[in-house]
Design a protein around this motif. Structure first.
Motif, mmCIF file in Angstrom:
data_model
loop_
_atom_site.group_PDB
_atom_site.id
_atom_site.type_symbol
_atom_site.label_atom_id
_atom_site.label_comp_id
_atom_site.label_asym_id
_atom_site.label_seq_id
_atom_site.Cartn_x
_atom_site.Cartn_y
_atom_site.Cartn_z
ATOM 1 N N PRO A 129 49.780 52.739 30.508
ATOM 2 C CA PRO A 129 51.222 52.420 30.476
ATOM 3 C C PRO A 129 51.630 51.416 31.542
ATOM 4 O O PRO A 129 52.485 50.575 31.310
ATOM 5 C CB PRO A 129 51.909 53.778 30.719
ATOM 6 C CG PRO A 129 50.885 54.809 30.578
ATOM 7 C CD PRO A 129 49.532 54.195 30.619
ATOM 8 N N VAL A 130 51.047 51.496 32.739
ATOM 9 C CA VAL A 130 51.500 50.602 33.807
ATOM 10 C C VAL A 130 50.467 49.526 34.131
ATOM 11 O O VAL A 130 50.667 48.723 35.026
ATOM 12 C CB VAL A 130 51.852 51.390 35.097
ATOM 13 C CG1 VAL A 130 52.997 52.341 34.824
ATOM 14 C CG2 VAL A 130 50.647 52.128 35.612
ATOM 15 N N GLY A 131 49.380 49.510 33.424
ATOM 16 C CA GLY A 131 48.376 48.476 33.698
ATOM 17 C C GLY A 131 47.410 48.844 34.793
ATOM 18 O O GLY A 131 46.497 48.085 35.121
ATOM 19 N N ALA A 132 47.583 50.029 35.378
ATOM 20 C CA ALA A 132 46.687 50.419 36.463
ATOM 21 C C ALA A 132 45.410 51.010 35.883
ATOM 22 O O ALA A 132 45.375 51.470 34.749
ATOM 23 C CB ALA A 132 47.377 51.444 37.366
ATOM 24 N N LYS A 133 44.351 50.988 36.661
ATOM 25 C CA LYS A 133 43.068 51.526 36.191
ATOM 26 C C LYS A 133 42.337 52.127 37.378
ATOM 27 O O LYS A 133 42.270 51.514 38.448
ATOM 28 C CB LYS A 133 42.247 50.386 35.576
ATOM 29 C CG LYS A 133 40.861 50.755 35.164
ATOM 30 C CD LYS A 133 40.796 51.128 33.700
ATOM 31 C CE LYS A 133 39.361 51.430 33.294
ATOM 32 N NZ LYS A 133 39.282 52.008 31.966
ATOM 33 N N GLY A 134 41.764 53.308 37.193
ATOM 34 C CA GLY A 134 40.985 53.902 38.271
ATOM 35 C C GLY A 134 39.648 53.183 38.392
ATOM 36 O O GLY A 134 39.047 52.812 37.400
ATOM 37 N N MET A 152 23.299 47.375 42.422
ATOM 38 C CA MET A 152 22.436 46.544 41.575
ATOM 39 C C MET A 152 22.540 45.073 41.926
ATOM 40 O O MET A 152 21.568 44.326 41.808
ATOM 41 C CB MET A 152 22.774 46.758 40.101
ATOM 42 C CG MET A 152 22.367 48.135 39.614
ATOM 43 S SD MET A 152 20.645 48.511 39.983
ATOM 44 C CE MET A 152 20.814 50.037 40.864
ATOM 45 N N ALA A 153 23.721 44.638 42.379
ATOM 46 C CA ALA A 153 23.842 43.237 42.791
ATOM 47 C C ALA A 153 22.902 42.958 43.952
ATOM 48 O O ALA A 153 22.210 41.942 43.999
ATOM 49 C CB ALA A 153 25.290 42.933 43.195
ATOM 50 N N ILE A 154 22.854 43.909 44.886
ATOM 51 C CA ILE A 154 21.960 43.723 46.034
ATOM 52 C C ILE A 154 20.506 43.777 45.586
ATOM 53 O O ILE A 154 19.659 42.994 46.048
ATOM 54 C CB ILE A 154 22.264 44.776 47.114
ATOM 55 C CG1 ILE A 154 23.656 44.528 47.681
ATOM 56 C CG2 ILE A 154 21.230 44.740 48.221
ATOM 57 C CD1 ILE A 154 24.117 45.545 48.671
ATOM 58 N N ILE A 155 20.192 44.689 44.686
ATOM 59 C CA ILE A 155 18.793 44.789 44.239
ATOM 60 C C ILE A 155 18.397 43.528 43.471
ATOM 61 O O ILE A 155 17.261 43.061 43.564
ATOM 62 C CB ILE A 155 18.584 46.077 43.424
ATOM 63 C CG1 ILE A 155 18.684 47.262 44.386
ATOM 64 C CG2 ILE A 155 17.255 46.074 42.708
ATOM 65 C CD1 ILE A 155 18.401 48.585 43.768
ATOM 66 N N ASN A 156 19.336 42.959 42.721
ATOM 67 C CA ASN A 156 19.039 41.686 42.054
ATOM 68 C C ASN A 156 18.719 40.611 43.065
ATOM 69 O O ASN A 156 17.808 39.802 42.881
ATOM 70 C CB ASN A 156 20.235 41.245 41.195
ATOM 71 C CG ASN A 156 20.291 41.994 39.883
ATOM 72 O OD1 ASN A 156 19.284 42.501 39.411
ATOM 73 N ND2 ASN A 156 21.471 42.062 39.294
ATOM 74 N N ALA A 157 19.487 40.601 44.149
ATOM 75 C CA ALA A 157 19.233 39.595 45.180
ATOM 76 C C ALA A 157 17.855 39.811 45.803
ATOM 77 O O ALA A 157 17.104 38.866 46.034
ATOM 78 C CB ALA A 157 20.322 39.683 46.252
ATOM 79 N N LEU A 158 17.495 41.057 46.054
ATOM 80 C CA LEU A 158 16.181 41.349 46.632
ATOM 81 C C LEU A 158 15.074 40.955 45.667
ATOM 82 O O LEU A 158 14.051 40.404 46.048
ATOM 83 C CB LEU A 158 16.063 42.843 46.957
ATOM 84 C CG LEU A 158 16.863 43.353 48.154
ATOM 85 C CD1 LEU A 158 16.819 44.871 48.197
ATOM 86 C CD2 LEU A 158 16.312 42.788 49.441
ATOM 87 N N THR A 159 15.279 41.245 44.394
ATOM 88 C CA THR A 159 14.257 40.903 43.397
ATOM 89 C C THR A 159 14.087 39.400 43.295
ATOM 90 O O THR A 159 12.975 38.896 43.132
ATOM 91 C CB THR A 159 14.664 41.481 42.031
ATOM 92 O OG1 THR A 159 15.022 42.844 42.216
ATOM 93 C CG2 THR A 159 13.540 41.386 41.036
ATOM 94 N N ASP A 160 15.194 38.705 43.391
ATOM 95 C CA ASP A 160 15.128 37.250 43.365
ATOM 96 C C ASP A 160 14.301 36.749 44.541
ATOM 97 O O ASP A 160 13.526 35.796 44.414
ATOM 98 C CB ASP A 160 16.555 36.684 43.439
ATOM 99 C CG ASP A 160 16.577 35.195 43.238
ATOM 100 O OD1 ASP A 160 17.086 34.478 44.120
ATOM 101 O OD2 ASP A 160 16.075 34.735 42.200
ATOM 102 N N ALA A 161 14.435 37.410 45.680
ATOM 103 C CA ALA A 161 13.703 36.968 46.866
ATOM 104 C C ALA A 161 12.248 37.403 46.845
ATOM 105 O O ALA A 161 11.377 36.696 47.329
ATOM 106 C CB ALA A 161 14.388 37.521 48.116
ATOM 107 N N PRO A 216 32.015 50.756 40.691
ATOM 108 C CA PRO A 216 31.650 49.644 41.585
ATOM 109 C C PRO A 216 30.476 49.976 42.501
ATOM 110 O O PRO A 216 29.787 49.082 42.956
ATOM 111 C CB PRO A 216 32.917 49.413 42.409
ATOM 112 C CG PRO A 216 34.016 49.919 41.556
ATOM 113 C CD PRO A 216 33.439 51.065 40.813
ATOM 114 N N VAL A 217 30.248 51.247 42.784
ATOM 115 C CA VAL A 217 29.125 51.582 43.662
ATOM 116 C C VAL A 217 27.820 51.172 43.005
ATOM 117 O O VAL A 217 26.961 50.537 43.598
ATOM 118 C CB VAL A 217 29.116 53.094 43.972
ATOM 119 C CG1 VAL A 217 27.937 53.437 44.849
ATOM 120 C CG2 VAL A 217 30.408 53.499 44.635
ATOM 121 N N GLY A 218 27.667 51.541 41.727
ATOM 122 C CA GLY A 218 26.458 51.152 41.010
ATOM 123 C C GLY A 218 26.333 49.655 40.879
ATOM 124 O O GLY A 218 25.261 49.083 41.081
#
Lengths: 101, 338
Positions: free
Chosen positions: A42-47, A58-67, A52-54
């Motif tokens: 109704p108000v456009g808000a979202k929990g 995974m963003a960090i693990i992608n960076a490590l894998t890239d390295a 975001p923790v996952g």
């Protein structure tokens, strides 16, 4: 955390699992929001509690894998010592699908 | 009404007011007595119901065991002095700062307020098989659970595996050995002074103990001579989290140099063997050499000779090498990036 041969729990106390403390939190953090209202509420808000923790992990693990290359890390949790051991050896040091705790 | 049987087994508690009273009690009860200092190691054993002493002798009321006083150009630290007091003492910070750095890296502020220096050097191994009550060699059995192909041994030893691969988890121990401290041990039979280096023992001497303390003996004070006062110190502790954790590897070194050349040096590492390792060959090899990258490389390579990593602790080998390199060069990277 279980012993692999006997199946008995080794991490019985809180400190064995090494929960992060306030000193692990970075001092400088930057964040941004998309600022697009959610069309389905109704108000456009979202929990946004847990996902975001996952994503962040995974963003960090992608960076490590890239390295490091694909074979060193294939799962979370990742600790600095498996990375160091792999760099030192020149090839993946542990089994990439086993948690190294 | 439910009868609770899962409580800490009853023991008789003694709180003597003087060292002599404590020694008399220790002599009377021998190996059934448990010495309680700060309690940070003892309560883990007692609350897990693994060790069940009948008599606990609490040293907290003995004032003569506390305090830091000057002695012979150096200092004498009572064994019951808390780690926080050691961190904050002005004389230690000025002349023997490696001890305050080492003590400050131990555990957390709350633990340091309660934990004692004598307790920190005499603490027991933290191998989780041993601490979980599994009957290994160190517990009097005849097997080691950590030195197997499938064991979880990430924090265990890479040197000197002799039926036991647990490590000594103390941070102040290597600092004290680097300072050539002397441990004053008293019993009803008298007093003896042991070099810090000889205070810690490995499995070859007695696999069930980490130190030379026998039942009936009490560590009463630690004396630091003036030998290494004001030397250039390097202390670094590697651990997973910036607080609380025991060291994965740590290093303490004291260097006296003229200009760039090393006159004398002491390098001690912990977390890699059952007792703190003084790297005597490395010390001998770098004495007289300049503190440059070449010496550091050579020292690092020498330090890892004979390392036997287990399944999960191979990372300790490069850590050992790199810490020795840093200690030789005296790089001040001991502040955590925050």
């Amino acid at each position: 955390m279980y012993d692999q041969h006997y199946g008995v729990a080794l991490a019985k106390r809180f400190h064995h699992n090494k929960p992060p403390t306030i000193l692990d939190a970075p001092v400088k953090m930057e964040w941004a929001a998309l600022d697009i209202p959610d069309p389905e509420t109704p108000v456009g808000a979202k929990g946004i509690g847990e996902p975001p923790v996952g994503a962040g992990c995974m963003a960090i693990i992608n960076a490590l894998t890239d390295a490091l290359g694909d074979e060193v890390i294939r799962r979370a949790p990742v600790s600095a010592d498996e990375i160091l051991a792999s760099l030192e050896l020149g090839r993946p040091a542990g089994e990439s699908l086993t948690a190294h705790i | 009404m439910a009868i609770i049987r899962d409580i800490m087994p009853a023991f008789e508690l003694f709180q003597p007011a003087t060292t002599q009273d404590a020694l008399v009690l220790l002599d009377r009860y021998g190996s059934s007595a448990w010495v309680l200092a700060g309690g940070l190691d003892s309560f883990d054993w007692l609350k897990d119901r693994i060790k069940r002493p009948e008599y606990v002798i609490d040293l907290s009321q003995i004032k003569e065991l506390r305090g830091i006083r000057p002695a012979d150009g150096g200092v004498e630290i009572g064994a019951m002095t808390t780690l926080t007091e050691v961190v904050r003492d002005p004389v230690i910070r000025e002349k023997f700062s490696i001890l305050s750095t080492g003590a400050e890296s131990a555990a957390s502020p709350q633990i340091r307020n309660q934990g004692t220096l004598g307790g920190n050097v005499s603490q027991d191994a933290r191998c989780w098989y041993y601490r979980g009550g599994w009957k290994c060699y160190r517990a009097g059995g005849n097997i080691c659970f950590a030195d197997t192909p499938s064991a979880i041994n990430r924090e265990h030893a890479i040197f000197g595996a002799d039926r036991c691969v647990a490590v000594n988890p103390s941070d102040t121990a290597p600092a004290l050995i680097a300072l050539d401290a002397k441990m004053v041990i008293r019993s009803t039979k008298g007093e003896r002074v042991v070099d810090a280096e000889d205070y810690f023992i490995g499995p070859a001497i007695d696999i069930t103990r980490m130190t030379v303390l026998q039942p009936g003996e009490l560590l009463t004070a630690i004396r630091i001579p003036s030998t290494w006062a004001g030397a250039q110190f390097y202390f670094e502790k590697i651990r997973d989290r910036p607080v609380w954790d025991f060291p994965l590897v740590n290093i303490a070194s004291a260097t006296v140099a003229t200009g760039d050349k090393i006159d004398r040096i002491r390098i001690v590492m912990n977390g890699v063997a059952a007792h703190p390792l003084r790297l005597k060959e490395v010390e001998a090899a770098v004495t007289g050499k300049p503190r440059n990258a070449e010496t550091a490389e050579m020292a690092g390579k020498m330090a890892i000779q004979g390392a036997e990593p287990l399944r999960y602790n191979g990372y300790k080998v490069p850590l050992t090498r790199n810490l020795v390199k840093r200690a030789i060069r005296g790089v001040e990277e001991t502040k955590w990036a925050s």
